[in-house]
Structure formats: structure tokens, C-alpha cells
Design an enzyme around this catalytic site. Sequence first.
Site, PDB file in Angstrom:
ATOM      1  N   PHE A 162       0.860  -1.186   0.000  1.00  0.00           N
ATOM      2  CA  PHE A 162       0.000   0.000   0.000  1.00  0.00           C
ATOM      3  C   PHE A 162       0.895   1.234   0.000  1.00  0.00           C
ATOM      4  O   PHE A 162       2.084   1.143   0.304  1.00  0.00           O
ATOM      5  CB  PHE A 162      -0.905  -0.022   1.234  1.00  0.00           C
ATOM      6  N   GLN A 199      -7.944  14.717   3.711  1.00  0.00           N
ATOM      7  CA  GLN A 199      -7.301  13.862   2.711  1.00  0.00           C
ATOM      8  C   GLN A 199      -8.128  13.800   1.433  1.00  0.00           C
ATOM      9  O   GLN A 199      -9.313  13.479   1.466  1.00  0.00           O
ATOM     10  CB  GLN A 199      -7.137  12.446   3.268  1.00  0.00           C
ATOM     11  N   HIS A 241      -8.410  11.733  -1.849  1.00  0.00           N
ATOM     12  CA  HIS A 241      -7.959  10.447  -2.377  1.00  0.00           C
ATOM     13  C   HIS A 241      -7.619  10.627  -3.852  1.00  0.00           C
ATOM     14  O   HIS A 241      -8.391  11.228  -4.587  1.00  0.00           O
ATOM     15  CB  HIS A 241      -9.053   9.389  -2.199  1.00  0.00           C
ATOM     16  N   LEU A 243     -15.153   6.052  -4.751  1.00  0.00           N
ATOM     17  CA  LEU A 243     -13.762   5.652  -4.550  1.00  0.00           C
ATOM     18  C   LEU A 243     -13.357   4.451  -5.406  1.00  0.00           C
ATOM     19  O   LEU A 243     -14.100   3.485  -5.521  1.00  0.00           O
ATOM     20  CB  LEU A 243     -13.602   5.280  -3.071  1.00  0.00           C
ATOM     21  N   GLU A 264      -7.046   2.291  -3.314  1.00  0.00           N
ATOM     22  CA  GLU A 264      -5.593   2.284  -3.439  1.00  0.00           C
ATOM     23  C   GLU A 264      -5.075   0.867  -3.707  1.00  0.00           C
ATOM     24  O   GLU A 264      -3.971   0.681  -4.203  1.00  0.00           O
ATOM     25  CB  GLU A 264      -4.991   2.818  -2.131  1.00  0.00           C
ATOM     26  N   ARG A 289      -0.761   9.338  -0.047  1.00  0.00           N
ATOM     27  CA  ARG A 289      -1.908   9.880  -0.799  1.00  0.00           C
ATOM     28  C   ARG A 289      -1.807  11.370  -1.068  1.00  0.00           C
ATOM     29  O   ARG A 289      -2.199  11.838  -2.140  1.00  0.00           O
ATOM     30  CB  ARG A 289      -3.197   9.586  -0.037  1.00  0.00           C
ATOM     31  N   HIS A 330     -11.849  12.615   0.802  1.00  0.00           N
ATOM     32  CA  HIS A 330     -11.962  11.226   1.236  1.00  0.00           C
ATOM     33  C   HIS A 330     -12.027  11.060   2.745  1.00  0.00           C
ATOM     34  O   HIS A 330     -12.781  10.237   3.249  1.00  0.00           O
ATOM     35  CB  HIS A 330     -10.750  10.456   0.687  1.00  0.00           C
ATOM     36  N   ARG A 352      -2.940  10.668   6.355  1.00  0.00           N
ATOM     37  CA  ARG A 352      -3.128   9.284   6.767  1.00  0.00           C
ATOM     38  C   ARG A 352      -2.637   8.329   5.679  1.00  0.00           C
ATOM     39  O   ARG A 352      -2.841   8.575   4.492  1.00  0.00           O
ATOM     40  CB  ARG A 352      -4.615   9.020   7.032  1.00  0.00           C
TER      41      ARG A 352
END
Lengths: 561, 318
Positions: free
Chosen positions: A115, A228, A230, A240, A243, A274, A338, A373
Site C-alpha cells: 500500500f 485527505q 484520495h 472511490l 488504493e 496519498r 476522502h 493518513r
Amino acid sequence: MIKHDVVVIGGGLAGMRAAVEAAERGADVAIVSKMHPVRSHSGAAQGGINAALGNTAEDTPANHAFDTAKGSDYLGDQDAIEAMCDDAPRQIIWLEHRGCIFSRLPDGRLAQRPFGGAGSPRTCYSADVTGLVILHTLWEQLERFNVKVYEEYFCTALCTEDGVGTGVVAYNMRNGQLELITAKATIFATGGCGRMYAKTTNGYASTADGLGIAFRGGLPIMDMEFVQFHPTSLKENGVLLSEAARGEGAHLLNSLGERFMFKYAPEKGELASRDVVSRAGWTEIMQGRGIDGCVLLDLRHLGREKILERLPQIRELALDATGKDAIDTPIPILPGMHYTMGGIETDKFGATRIPGIYAAGEAACVSVHGANRLGGNSLLETIVFGARSAKHACEYIKEIGDVRPSERTLKAEQERIDRWLSKNEGVRAPQIRAQMNKTMSENVFIFRNEKELTKAVDDLLEIRKTFDRDVYVMDKSKTFNTDLVHAMEVDFLIDAAMCVANGALARKESRGAQARTDYPERDDENWMLHTLAWRQDGQNPRLDYSRKVTITKWAPTVRSY
Amino acid sequence: MAQVKLDIFRYDEAVDAVPHRDTVEIDVPITMTVLDALETAKAEVDGSISFRRSCRSAICGSCSMNINGVTGLACKTPCKSVMNDDGVIQIDPMPNFQPMKDLVVHMDPFWDKYTRLKPYLQPADRDEDHELERRVSPADMKKLVDAANCVMCATCYALCPVVSVDPSFAGPAAIAYAYRFIEDVRDGKRKERLAQINEDYLWLCAHCYACSYCPKHVDPHDRIVDVKRATIQEGVMMDHPGPRHALVVNRTIKKTGMLAETEVILGTVGRFNFRAQLKVAPLGLRMAVKGKMPPPFLKPIPKADEVRTIFESLEVPT
């Protein structure tokens, strides 16, 4: 009157994990939620949950903590980060033992995928429906312990007597009654507030409820300027695309067909954190290398089999929204709101400044995410801090005797609702929400500057005043009055948006998700501080920087991917 | 942009004796989903239109409703796929549920079906025996993955004709959820779970395939077949009519190439269950009077051995 020792507001992952922990400890616990728990937006989380199990490569909780601290752009409190990362493997095993349907390695252990911003593949997953399977596992545990759920009760206010939490006021959506709920300990786990923005990956129900309630109840809201965006959300509806796509090897392309990420993150490319990827994508679009205001997410080279096995949901979401099949066509995407790193200020046990009031999950700010995050850490936070806050609350309730909320708050809430219902003209909440969405999307987006932020702050103050003066509810029914509930949600959202805009304007530096074009550098000298916003009726929040960032092992250094 | 006319079922259980309908006209892009059209109608025209919604990406299961008479998720249905030439879309609450307000229904009977399953893992061994995760092969996990995609939207439950005539039937969603535990190698209550779902009228399923239309491709119908098969394989509840019916149908067709109805009736109620036979006797008599009584002994069809070969090739080797 409803009365329990521990009352959890919200039935998503953090709320249910808290309730199960309290139930396992034998406490009298109930959940109050505006939806059935399995409807919670935690279920929309796709990619996975981080824990340094080291199942596919060498890994340690310390590595996880370092990646998280770096990802936070050094604004996360490192004692809390270490606590979370140390607890992560135990919590994942806890979930697995309760039947969670995680994807597996050939030898039967839990599979882990790479990730963004992570030095090792440490994201446990279930194809691309990780949030859903964990949500179901926790709901199953509610059934096992027979936890009482006040379903479709909308919590409206917090009750305190002599500075101690005594419960909440909640609106029973099925019959229109306001009810006083007595609780020795209350845990807010109400999720995020994406609906401040016009385009968001969040569902309709992510509306800052707990945040607004705590703010009005006299608690500070922390670090709200860190929103955040995304990198990969659908242009059509903001939905969404996980990721996990990039974790499995998907590329980001601009209109020239270039994999542009390596210009911005020479080492990690698409798997940078991100904030970095979103800024890169938006820069490409702004500099004219987008296609209809988007860049492309290209999964084609992964092949049909892998896409169908590991990413079936995002393929279908893209197909439904755009008509394009990711198996043979790149999908146009753009950054979208996000997640809010900020939230109700808590310590590393989930406790707030009011005894008996706790917060966990996206609604809370511990802070483990700091200024940005990492993917896979939000689900982890809900589980770890859901459990921790309940553990702490269960110890707290042993210490105190009976609590008794006065009818004062109930009466004030009834007056607020009656006022909106009695009016037949003015402005409806959806119109006010649209104004808020417009100014937030235009002026408090990925790249920020003083002029636009000042405009947002001014607009929002005006919006706040308009709402307080003119709002009315069209539906007068006592049965399932969502028109009224939406008005209360917008009321809370405006508070949250004001915290975001004011915090962003005051923070004269760029860090993590806060990118100021007029202050492009991170300023560790002056800004290793959390932003605390305190509510002032009808005015902008009062900002306070008395809380310093806790550093344990990793001093701020240059952050590159 | 196009003009969409939402023809909506309106009802408030607290004040209305009977429902009525309202038509709301809005201008929206035709690519818009029915859910977003409802949201627009509520925001811009009539704030009292009530419906449940949350994620708007087909994962929360809130917005199941009848759209032109067919149950589905409003967030997964584009207006252009359902509006008629005049732009009209008919929207009603899910059937098989008591309406509460407009498109909002009372869901409690649906959730009760899950509670009866004891829907949580009940392992045979102790958690403490496993320092780390319980090992499960990818193949064993894969069996659960489709069922795990269920978002509990109740579309299948609303579409089920058996639920409409007998609300005690567990319904497709709960049976698919039971399957999720029955086939989980970590669970220790396989037989108890099979017995319980049998008690909840598993065998009432008429295999009409209505529930095969599932917005999340869970296909509860196939899971129902799986659970029935597991019931027989495990020899659970074999003295009950359901499994016996399935087996005797199977046996007579295999033997004669035809459905031997007399034998099926006897086999289902039990050859020595005289009380049950007395119950069906009046029906038998009426059939005999009308000349509809099948002969008690059937002569096998020509080439019945070919039918037998088909059966044998499909049977699981024991």
C-alpha cells in the site's frame, strides 16, 4: 428513560468494536445509531487494514510506526502511533478468530498487499471489500453478545453535569420523539464529514454528527485543516476506486500516456502517500496534461483474472458509473475528498477533556494520522481505538456512581427542532449545504492560499448566520423525518467546515494534506503544533495551539517517496 | 439533461389510512441514478419524500426499492435504463415488507431471520489454541467470498414469492448467510446450523430463481441449493419431509425415468406415517374421483437406463 453504563454513538467499525469490547468486559452497553450498523460507511472501505504480521516480507510494528509517522508528515503523536502499530497484529488475529473472511496465502496464513507509503506489504485484505467483511464480523459479535442497538436514533446533543458526561439526547426517527439517554460513559464513533464538499468518496451519511455534538458540548476539535483527498475517485460521482488497485500494480497515466508519478516520487511512484499522489495528479490536470479534467488509472496489464479476483468491486463501480471496463480501458479519475485526519481531540486512550466522554475512529483525532493518513491505517485506527476507548471507559465507569442528566439539554434540543418545524418559509438545509459545498470545493481544495481561504472563512460565517436565522424544515411528519435529520446534519457540517477553513487559513505552512501555495515549505520551527478549535456561538472558532506534537523516536526530517 | 417524472408511492403510517401517489418532475442528466434523482427531488421540490440511503455505491444496502415494479438498488439503477418514453419512473417500497413512510419499510422481520441463525463463528476449538490466525486454504476461503459480498439489501427477500405467502420462511438472504458459516472450515456447528436452517423452512424454497437477480452477484438461489445438498450429505433432519421429498423424487426418476407421484407422496410423508397419510388421503380421493390418480406402479419409460446413466454421471462418488 433509556439508561446504560456505556453508550456508543455510531454503529460503524469503531463503534461496534467499542461495543463488543465493552460487552466482552461485561458492561451494560448499547449502540445508538442513525442507521442499522451494517449500513455504516465503514463498509465502503475497500483496500485493507495494516498490521506488521510479516506474512509476505520482513516487517515489524516499529517499521509500521515509522511509516505512519513519516506519512503523517511528523504531525502525528508518536506515542499513539506506536501504541496503534504494536496492537495491530493482535487486533487482526482477534478479528480472524471471530470469523473475518480475509484473503489467504497458499499456506493458509493471511495475505498482505503493498500500500502507499508503506515500506513493506502489510495490508491485510479481503479482495476489495475489506471494510464490508470486518463490518459484518463485528455486527455478528453484536448479535453474539446481544448488544442493544437503538437503530435509527439520531444523536443530537451531549449532556454534562458539573463538567462530567452524563449521556446524550437522541431523536427517534421512527416516531419523532426526542429521548434522554443516560450513560456513565459515552463513546462518539460517528465517522467522517465528507459531505462538507460537493464531490466526495463519502456516503450521504458522513456528516460530522459526533464532531458537531462534541464541539457544541465544549470540546475542542483538532487538526481539521488536514483533509485527505484520495487520488483515485470517479469524476462522475466521486465514488472511490481503492488504493488496492495501485497496490496490485495499477499505473497512473496522463494525457501523453506517461506514468507521471515518478516525476514526483522517484522511488515509490504510484505508491507514494496519498497527499503526494493527489497533488501530482491535480498538478498534471492543472498543467494541461489531463483528459476532460482527469488522469487515468490503468489496470489493463494486471489481466482479467487478477482484476476479477482481487478488484472485482472497483471494476464494477467504474463500469456502472462510466460504462468503461477496467479490464480493457483505463478509467478516468481525479482526486476527491476522502477523509478527515482531524476530529474530536482525544488522548491515546480515546478519552476527551470531559470525563466520561470518549471518541474513536474517523470522528476522533488521537492523533495517529497527523497531517496525512496512510491507506490501510483508518480501518486499523477504528479497531484499535474502538477497543481502547471502551477498555478505558469500562474502567472509568467502575469509579463513578450513578449519573443523572438534567432535562435542560433535552428541552433546548426540543426547542431547536420545534423552531425549524414551526417555520414555513426561509431557507432549506439542502440549499445551505449546496452553498457550503461550493465554497469548500472552490476554496479549500488540494492547493490553498490566503485569498481563497479568507473567502471560504467569510462565506462560511455568512452561511452559519443564514442557517441559524433562516433554516426551516419542509416535512412536518413525526415518522421517519429525514428532512429534519438532514437539517441537523447540515448544522453540524457547517461547524466542521468552519474548523477546516479557519485552521487552514491560520496554519501558515505546507504539511501533509495542507498545501499552501503561499507558504510552500514545512515549518517545523513554528508549526509542530496541533490546531485546537473551540466553538464560539455564531462566530468563527477560537484557535488554540497549546498542544504540541509528541515525538518519541523520529525527529522531523525531509519527507520524500 | 432530461425531464424525469418520478411517480412515487406516498404513505405515512402515523396519519394515512391509505397510500397515494405523487409525481415529481425534475431536470437531471439521464445518466443520473434513480437514487440521485430522488435526492434531487427531495432537495429541490418536496422535502417530505422519504427513503433510506447512505453510501450511493452499492455497498451499504440501504436503498433497495421497487423501480417500475422490479426490486433493486436505486443507487445502481440509472434513470435512462428505467424511464419510459414520457420520462416516467414508478417508484414503490419493497414488497414483502410493511411500509413505514413512502419508500421506507419496517425491516425488523428481515433482521430477525439473521438473529435466528446465531450468525457468528462458533469454533470447535479455543482461540487460545491458535497463537496466530487459524489457517484456511485460499480454496476454502474462496467458497465464502461470494456470500461475503452480500450487503443485506433485502432485494432477494422482497423478490421471494415464498416469503410473500409464508413469512416464516427464512428467505434467500438468511440462507445464503447460513451457508457462509456452514461452509466455513473454522466453524464447529455445521450440523446444528443445518438443522436450524431446516427448521426455518429451507425446503419451502420453490427454486423459482427470482433471487438469482442479486445486485451483488451473491446468487442466493445457488446457496440455497448448496445448503440443501449439505443437509442431505450430512444426513441432517432426514426424517423431515424436505430432504425425503428431494430423495424420493430423485429415486423414482432415476428408476423409472418418470416422476412416480404416488411413491413421491408416500416417500415424502413417510411410508409408515399413517397419520400424515390420512391427512393427504382426501386429496387422493378427490383426485381418484376426477380420474387424476396416477397409477401406483409405473412402468419405466423406454431407455430408462439412459436416464440412470445421466444420474450416475452426476452423482458424487462415495
